[in-house]
Write a protein that holds these residues in place. Sequence first.
Motif, mmCIF file in Angstrom:
data_model
loop_
_atom_site.group_PDB
_atom_site.id
_atom_site.type_symbol
_atom_site.label_atom_id
_atom_site.label_comp_id
_atom_site.label_asym_id
_atom_site.label_seq_id
_atom_site.Cartn_x
_atom_site.Cartn_y
_atom_site.Cartn_z
ATOM 1 N N PHE A 198 0.831 -1.203 0.000
ATOM 2 C CA PHE A 198 0.000 0.000 0.000
ATOM 3 C C PHE A 198 0.869 1.259 0.000
ATOM 4 O O PHE A 198 0.626 2.204 -0.759
ATOM 5 C CB PHE A 198 -0.935 0.021 1.211
ATOM 6 C CG PHE A 198 -1.773 1.274 1.278
ATOM 7 C CD1 PHE A 198 -2.985 1.346 0.618
ATOM 8 C CD2 PHE A 198 -1.317 2.396 1.967
ATOM 9 C CE1 PHE A 198 -3.744 2.519 0.640
ATOM 10 C CE2 PHE A 198 -2.063 3.566 1.993
ATOM 11 C CZ PHE A 198 -3.278 3.626 1.327
ATOM 12 N N ASP A 199 1.876 1.292 0.880
ATOM 13 C CA ASP A 199 2.745 2.472 0.957
ATOM 14 C C ASP A 199 3.438 2.734 -0.368
ATOM 15 O O ASP A 199 3.588 3.884 -0.796
ATOM 16 C CB ASP A 199 3.792 2.285 2.064
ATOM 17 C CG ASP A 199 3.191 2.288 3.457
ATOM 18 O OD1 ASP A 199 2.066 2.815 3.606
ATOM 19 O OD2 ASP A 199 3.830 1.776 4.382
ATOM 20 N N LEU A 200 3.859 1.659 -1.025
ATOM 21 C CA LEU A 200 4.541 1.786 -2.312
ATOM 22 C C LEU A 200 3.591 2.320 -3.382
ATOM 23 O O LEU A 200 3.932 3.242 -4.142
ATOM 24 C CB LEU A 200 5.105 0.427 -2.718
ATOM 25 C CG LEU A 200 5.955 0.346 -3.989
ATOM 26 C CD1 LEU A 200 7.110 1.333 -3.939
ATOM 27 C CD2 LEU A 200 6.463 -1.082 -4.167
ATOM 28 N N LEU A 201 2.367 1.785 -3.419
ATOM 29 C CA LEU A 201 1.388 2.265 -4.400
ATOM 30 C C LEU A 201 1.025 3.724 -4.136
ATOM 31 O O LEU A 201 0.932 4.532 -5.068
ATOM 32 C CB LEU A 201 0.131 1.397 -4.360
ATOM 33 C CG LEU A 201 -0.998 1.834 -5.300
ATOM 34 C CD1 LEU A 201 -0.543 1.821 -6.751
ATOM 35 C CD2 LEU A 201 -2.221 0.938 -5.114
ATOM 36 N N ALA A 202 0.836 4.078 -2.859
ATOM 37 C CA ALA A 202 0.496 5.466 -2.523
ATOM 38 C C ALA A 202 1.603 6.416 -2.955
ATOM 39 O O ALA A 202 1.331 7.511 -3.469
ATOM 40 C CB ALA A 202 0.241 5.588 -1.020
ATOM 41 N N ARG A 203 2.849 5.993 -2.771
ATOM 42 C CA ARG A 203 3.976 6.849 -3.168
ATOM 43 C C ARG A 203 4.016 7.036 -4.678
ATOM 44 O O ARG A 203 4.232 8.150 -5.170
ATOM 45 C CB ARG A 203 5.284 6.234 -2.666
ATOM 46 C CG ARG A 203 6.537 7.026 -3.007
ATOM 47 C CD ARG A 203 6.533 8.381 -2.305
ATOM 48 N NE ARG A 203 7.717 9.162 -2.635
ATOM 49 C CZ ARG A 203 7.829 9.927 -3.713
ATOM 50 N NH1 ARG A 203 6.824 10.000 -4.584
ATOM 51 N NH2 ARG A 203 8.929 10.625 -3.930
ATOM 52 N N LEU A 204 3.800 5.966 -5.420
ATOM 53 C CA LEU A 204 3.795 6.063 -6.876
ATOM 54 C C LEU A 204 2.582 6.848 -7.372
ATOM 55 O O LEU A 204 2.679 7.657 -8.297
ATOM 56 C CB LEU A 204 3.796 4.660 -7.490
ATOM 57 C CG LEU A 204 5.091 3.855 -7.354
ATOM 58 C CD1 LEU A 204 4.848 2.400 -7.734
ATOM 59 C CD2 LEU A 204 6.204 4.447 -8.204
ATOM 60 N N ALA A 205 1.431 6.617 -6.750
ATOM 61 C CA ALA A 205 0.195 7.291 -7.173
ATOM 62 C C ALA A 205 0.256 8.788 -6.918
ATOM 63 O O ALA A 205 -0.357 9.582 -7.642
ATOM 64 C CB ALA A 205 -1.005 6.685 -6.455
ATOM 65 N N ALA A 206 0.994 9.193 -5.881
ATOM 66 C CA ALA A 206 1.109 10.622 -5.573
ATOM 67 C C ALA A 206 1.798 11.381 -6.696
ATOM 68 O O ALA A 206 1.605 12.588 -6.838
ATOM 69 C CB ALA A 206 1.878 10.821 -4.265
#
Length: 227
Positions: free
Chosen positions: A160-168
């Motif tokens: 989740f943290d990785l996806l949130a960072r990329l999505a930002a």
Amino acid sequence: MAQLWVVEDDETIRGVLASRLEAEGHRIRAFADGGSALDRALPGPDLVLLDLGLPDLEGAEVCRRLRASHPDAVIVVLTARADEMDVVVALEAGADDYLIKPVRYTELTARVRAHLRRAGAPAPEAARGGRLVLGDLTVDLAARTVVRDGVELGLRAKEFDLLARLAAEAGAVVTREALMSDVWDEHWSGSTKTLDVHIAALRRKLGARPAIATVRGHGYRLERPED
């Protein structure tokens, strides 16, 4: 004070790990085999140091079962196996990180401190507050959920943290260094293989959309729906 589990069949190594980590101020429970750790009642650990070469159960299986029973725990595998596939199998079984034996104890304690800091850290600054919407995919930063067409995707915490960072920064390349710093720790040292394994897991769970592109020599980019 964090609670750490040491699952290691070698009595000498187990004792040294336990004493070193106790000296760091942690509460330690030590187990000589996988079955003893899996039989342990809640409350669970904050972090597990898990030897892959256990006498009773395959280390990857212990990792899978610990991940299922303690989804919020950090799992760091210890292995004397130099084969990269053994490491990949462990990471795909739910491990967050790995260290190759013989372990340098200064690196071990630094990694433990880093993981424990990150375990309680909020999402990166760029990805705080509200929701990120990418086509039919919604990343809810407050609830820490990812939903597509009303169905929640089951992401692990680091995924989740990785996806949130990329999505930002959807549409832009995020360097490997930035991802390791923001999702794992700003003082990270050592292999970044865990990043590649988590990216591979994200790709499987996201399917074809939105695509995570590899930009060789730089990092990864989460494609915008219109790209």
